[in-house]
Enzyme design. Structure first.
Site, PDB file in Angstrom:
ATOM      1  CD  GLN A   4       1.244  -8.719  -2.228  1.00 22.08           C
ATOM      2  OE1 GLN A   4       1.998  -9.230  -3.310  1.00 22.08           O
ATOM      3  NE2 GLN A   4      -0.298  -8.694  -2.732  1.00 22.08           N
TER       4      GLN A   4
ATOM      5  CG  LEU B  64      -0.023   8.929   0.314  1.00 20.25           C
ATOM      6  CD1 LEU B  64       0.366   7.590   0.584  1.00 20.25           C
ATOM      7  CD2 LEU B  64      -1.278   9.107   0.624  1.00 20.25           C
ATOM      8  CG  LEU B  65       6.072  15.429   1.320  1.00 25.40           C
ATOM      9  CD1 LEU B  65       6.938  14.500   2.346  1.00 25.40           C
ATOM     10  CD2 LEU B  65       7.007  15.973   0.188  1.00 25.40           C
ATOM     11  CG  ASP B  66      -0.645  14.954   0.051  1.00 22.67           C
ATOM     12  OD1 ASP B  66       0.085  13.831  -0.491  1.00 22.67           O
ATOM     13  OD2 ASP B  66      -1.758  14.839  -0.027  1.00 22.67           O
TER      14      ASP B  66
ATOM     15  N   GLY C 278      -0.614  14.007  -3.786  1.00 16.37           N
ATOM     16  CA  GLY C 278      -1.726  13.853  -4.161  1.00 16.37           C
ATOM     17  C   GLY C 278      -2.167  12.902  -5.322  1.00 16.37           C
TER      18      GLY C 278
ATOM     19  N   GLY D 251       1.554   3.034  -2.339  1.00 21.09           N
ATOM     20  CA  GLY D 251       1.175   4.063  -3.292  1.00 21.09           C
ATOM     21  C   GLY D 251       1.932   3.614  -4.785  1.00 21.09           C
ATOM     22  CE  LYS D 252       3.402  -2.246  -4.331  1.00 17.84           C
ATOM     23  NZ  LYS D 252       2.673  -1.906  -3.179  1.00 17.84           N
TER      24      LYS D 252
ATOM     25  N   GLY E  52      -4.625  -4.949  -3.788  1.00 15.30           N
ATOM     26  CA  GLY E  52      -5.291  -4.054  -4.307  1.00 15.30           C
ATOM     27  C   GLY E  52      -4.676  -2.512  -4.609  1.00 15.30           C
ATOM     28  CG  HIS E  53      -3.372  -2.179  -8.261  1.00 16.45           C
ATOM     29  ND1 HIS E  53      -3.422  -3.541  -7.551  1.00 16.45           N
ATOM     30  CD2 HIS E  53      -3.702  -2.239  -9.586  1.00 16.45           C
ATOM     31  CE1 HIS E  53      -3.480  -4.365  -8.808  1.00 16.45           C
ATOM     32  NE2 HIS E  53      -3.627  -3.525  -9.902  1.00 16.45           N
ATOM     33  CB  THR E  54      -6.762   3.250  -5.447  1.00 12.43           C
ATOM     34  OG1 THR E  54      -7.342   2.182  -4.338  1.00 12.43           O
ATOM     35  CG2 THR E  54      -7.877   4.254  -5.716  1.00 12.43           C
TER      36      THR E  54
ATOM     37  CE  LYS F 243      -0.435  10.368  -7.284  1.00 12.80           C
ATOM     38  NZ  LYS F 243       0.691  11.143  -7.593  1.00 12.80           N
TER      39      LYS F 243
ATOM     40  CB  THR G 122      -7.368  -1.156  -2.346  1.00 10.05           C
ATOM     41  OG1 THR G 122      -6.470  -0.290  -2.074  1.00 10.05           O
ATOM     42  CG2 THR G 122      -7.978  -1.061  -3.554  1.00 10.05           C
TER      43      THR G 122
ATOM     44  CG  ASP H  97      -1.656  -1.067   1.502  1.00  7.81           C
ATOM     45  OD1 ASP H  97      -2.204  -1.744   0.326  1.00  7.81           O
ATOM     46  OD2 ASP H  97      -2.019  -1.743   2.707  1.00  7.81           O
TER      47      ASP H  97
HETATM   48  P1  IMP Z   1      -2.369 -12.949   1.886  1.00 10.54           P
HETATM   49  O1  IMP Z   1      -1.399 -12.401   1.075  1.00 10.54           O
HETATM   50  O2  IMP Z   1      -3.913 -12.588   1.688  1.00 10.54           O
HETATM   51  O3  IMP Z   1      -2.203 -14.035   2.269  1.00 10.54           O
HETATM   52  O4  IMP Z   1      -2.079 -11.989   3.502  1.00 10.54           O
HETATM   53  C1  IMP Z   1      -0.740 -12.254   4.053  1.00 10.54           C
HETATM   54  C2  IMP Z   1      -0.551 -10.742   4.702  1.00 10.54           C
HETATM   55  O5  IMP Z   1      -0.161  -9.786   3.657  1.00 10.54           O
HETATM   56  C3  IMP Z   1      -1.658  -9.995   5.454  1.00 10.54           C
HETATM   57  O6  IMP Z   1      -1.313  -9.264   6.448  1.00 10.54           O
HETATM   58  C4  IMP Z   1      -2.414  -8.939   4.441  1.00 10.54           C
HETATM   59  O7  IMP Z   1      -2.887  -8.062   4.837  1.00 10.54           O
HETATM   60  C5  IMP Z   1      -0.892  -8.678   3.377  1.00 10.54           C
HETATM   61  N1  IMP Z   1      -1.004  -8.320   2.523  1.00 10.54           N
HETATM   62  C6  IMP Z   1      -1.361  -9.077   1.104  1.00 10.54           C
HETATM   63  N2  IMP Z   1      -1.425  -8.369  -0.126  1.00 10.54           N
HETATM   64  C7  IMP Z   1      -1.232  -6.972   0.646  1.00 10.54           C
HETATM   65  C8  IMP Z   1      -1.294  -5.711  -0.273  1.00 10.54           C
HETATM   66  O8  IMP Z   1      -1.423  -5.577  -1.438  1.00 10.54           O
HETATM   67  N3  IMP Z   1      -1.041  -4.622   0.619  1.00 10.54           N
HETATM   68  C9  IMP Z   1      -0.988  -4.578   1.824  1.00 10.54           C
HETATM   69  N4  IMP Z   1      -0.947  -5.849   2.598  1.00 10.54           N
HETATM   70  C10 IMP Z   1      -0.997  -7.010   2.019  1.00 10.54           C
END
Ligand code: IMP
Length: 429
Positions: free
Chosen positions: A227, A334-336, A418, A18-19, A43-45, A21, A302, A16
Site C-alpha cells: 500500500q 512510470l515516467l514513460d 517500463g 510500482g513498489k 496486489g503486486h505485479t 518493481k 491488480t 500501486d
Molecule cells: P482494504 O485494505 O481492503 O481494507 O481497503 C481499504 C482501502 O485501501 C481501499 O480504498 C482499497 O482500495 C485500498 N487499498 C488496499 N490495499 C491496496 C493496495 O495494495 N493498493 C492500492 N489500494 C489499496
C-alpha cells in the site's frame, strides 16, 4: 561495530506506486526480504524472465531464490490464498522453499471476508471501496485481542476453542446486525485450516528473533512495503485508508526490529497519481489525458481489476510522505507513461477557503474542499522506454524529475521507464 544494511521500500501515494518493481531490483542484492504490514489486499505485479506474475501476499522478493522471504508479525494472512500463491509459483517453476511466515502474524478467516463485505454493503454510498479481503475485520480482531495467530495453528485443541469463540459472536453479528444469511461452522473452518497446515508448517518461524539474528550476522535486509503512506491508518486520508500501517515508522512494530536498524528508506512514487476506491483526490483529472494515462499505464487494480482514478503528480502529498517516512531518496516510476503529453502539471499547493496551504488537512471533509494549484511544465514527445541512463533522457523529462526533487527536497535515486527489470535506472550506479 556491526554493519547495518537495511533498505525499506515505501509507497508515497495511495498504493500501486510500482513498489514491486523497485523491490524486485533491490531483492537481487538482498539476503532477506520482509513484508511487515497488510495482507492479500496488496496486489503486486512482477515481470520476471519476460513473464508477468501477479501476487498479493507472497513478497515480490520470492523471485530471488537465494534470499529468504519473510511474512512478518505485522501482516495478516489468508492461508488459502497463501497456499494457492505457493502452488501458482511452483507450477511456474518458482519454489517457495525460501518463504517464512511469522508465528505472530494474524490469520484472515472466512468470517472476516463476510464481515468486510457486509460492512461495505451497509455503508451504501459511503462505502470505502475496500478490496473485500477481510483485512480490516482481521486487524480489528487483533486490536480486540480475539485474533487467531499463525502460531495458534500448532495447537489443534486450542485452535478449535479460539475459532469457536469467534464464530459464535461473528455469527450473531452477521445475522442480527447485517441480516447476512451465511452462518459459519467452527468445525468446517477448523478442518480447513488443519488441512492447509502441512503446506506451510515448515515455514513458520519466530520472525522477530530470526530477523534480529540476521542483522547480527550483517545480512542485507529489504523491507518490502505494501500500500502507500496515504492509506496509513493514522497518517492517511482517514477513513479512506487501509487497516494497517504502510509507513516506514511501522517497520519496527511489524518486524520486532529496533527502529535504530532502519537505515535507507526509499519513497516510491508514480510520475503522476492514482487512487483505487473512494475518497478525496485533489489532483484528480477526468479528461482524455486521464484516459490516455490509464490506458498507457495499464491502470487497473491488480487485486480488484477496477479502473484506477488518475491525477497529476501532487507535491503536497509527496512532501507529506517525506515528512512522515524520512525518505533518504525517491524512486519515480512510470515516467514513460507521460511521454507524448504536451503539458505536464504538478500540484504545488492547495487552496482552502481562498488560503494557500501546503499541508494535508487531517479531516477528510476539509481535504475534499482543497482545490489544487498547479505549475505547468513542458512535456516530451520521445519514447523513453529504451533509455538506460539519466543523461539520455530528453531535457524536459530531466526537468520534470528535477522539479519533483526540488519540490520534495529529496534526491531522486531511481527512475523507471517500463515494466522490465532493465528499465529500472539507478542514478548512483
Ligand atoms: P482494504 O485494505 O481492503 O481494507 O481497503 C481499504 C482501502 O485501501 C481501499 O480504498 C482499497 O482500495 C485500498 N487499498 C488496499 N490495499 C491496496 C493496495 O495494495 N493498493 C492500492 N489500494 C489499496
Amino acid at each position: 561495530m556491526k554493519q547495518v544494511n537495511t533498505t525499506a521500500i515505501i509507497g508515497c501515494q495511495w498504493g500501486d506506486e510500482g513498489k514491486g518493481k523497485i523491490t524486485d531490483y533491490y531483492s537481487q542484492k538482498s539476503d532477506i526480504i520482509v513484508r511487515w504490514s497488510g495482507g492479500d489486499n496488496a496486489g503486486h505485479t512482477i515481470v520476471f524472465n519476460q513473464q508477468k506474475y501477479k501476487l498479493s501476499i507472497i513478497p515480490s522478493g520470492i523471485f530471488n531464490q537465494a534470499a529468504i522471504c519473510v511474512i512478518a508479525n505485522g501482516c495478516v494472512v489468508n492461508l488459502e490464498k497463501l497456499v494457492s500463491e505457493i502452488n501458482y509459483l511452483q507450477k511456474a517453476g518458482i519454489s517457495c522453499h525460501n518463504l517464512r511466515i511469522s508465528d505472530r502474524a494474524h490469520v484472515i478467516l472466512p468470517y472476516h471476508l463476510a464481515l468486510d463485505a457486509c460492512v461495505e454493503k451497509a455503508k451504501g454510498e459511503k462505502a470505502l471501496g475496500t478490496t473485500k479481503k477481510g483485512v480490516g475485520p482481521c486487524y480489528a480482531d487483533k486490536i480486540n485481542r480475539v485474533g487467531i495467530r499463525i502460531g495458534d495453528l500448532l495447537n489443534k485443541d486450542q485452535l478449535f476453542t479460539l475459532i469457536n469463540d469467534n464464530v459464535k459472536i461473528k455469527n450473531k453479528i452477521l445475522k442480527a446486525v447485517y441480516q447476512h444469511d451465511q452462518q459459519f461452522d467452527s468445525q468446517v473452518i477448523w478442518a480447513k485450516l488443519l488441512a492447509l497446515l502441512p503446506e506451510i508448517k515448515d515455514l513458520i518461524i519466530d520472525s522477530g528473533q530470526f530477523l534480529n539474528d540476521q542483522v547480527k550476522n550483517e545480512k542485507r535486509i529489504l523491507f518490502e512495503g505494501a500500500q502507500g503512506t496515504l492509506l496509513d491508518l493514522d497518517h492517511g486520508t482517514y477513513p479512506f485508508v487501509t487497516a494497517s500501517h504502510p509507513c516506514a515508522n511501522s517497520i519496527p512494530i511489524g518486524t520486532g526490529l529496533s527502529l535504530k536498524l532502519i537505515k535507507e528508506i526509499i519513497g516510491v512514487t508514480k510520475a503522476y497519481s492514482t487512487r483505487v476506491g473512494a475518497g478525496a483526490f485533489p489532483s484528480e483529472i477526468n479528461d482524455e489525458i486521464a484516459d490516455y494515462i490509464r490506458k498507457t499505464g495499464h491502470e487497473f487494480g491488480t487485486v480488484s481489476n477496477r479502473p484506477r482514478r488518475i491525477g497529476w503528480f501532487d507535491a503536497v502529498i509527496a512532501k507529506y510522505s517525506v515528512q512522515i517516512n524520512g525518505f533518504t531518496s525517491l524512486a519515480i516510476t512510470l515516467l514513460d507513461v507521460l511521454s507524448g503529453i504536451k503539458e505536464l502539471k504538478i500540484c504545488t499547493n492547495y487552496l482552502l477557503n481562498e488560503q494557500k496551504i501546503n499541508y494535508l488537512p487531517s479531516q477528510i471533509t476539509t481535504f475534499a474542499q482543497c482545490q489544487p494549484e498547479f505549475i505547468v511544465l513542458p512535456g516530451w514527445k520521445e519514447d523513453i522506454t529504451k533509455v538506460t541512463k539519466y543523461d539520455d533522457l530528453p531535457l524536459n523529462a530531466k526537468n520534470y524529475l528535477q522539479k519533483i526533487s526540488e519540490l520534495t527536497g529529496v534526491a531522486i535515486k531511481i527512475f523507471s521507464v517500463g515494466p522490465d527489470r532493465k528499465q529500472t535506472i539507478v542514478m548512483e550506479e
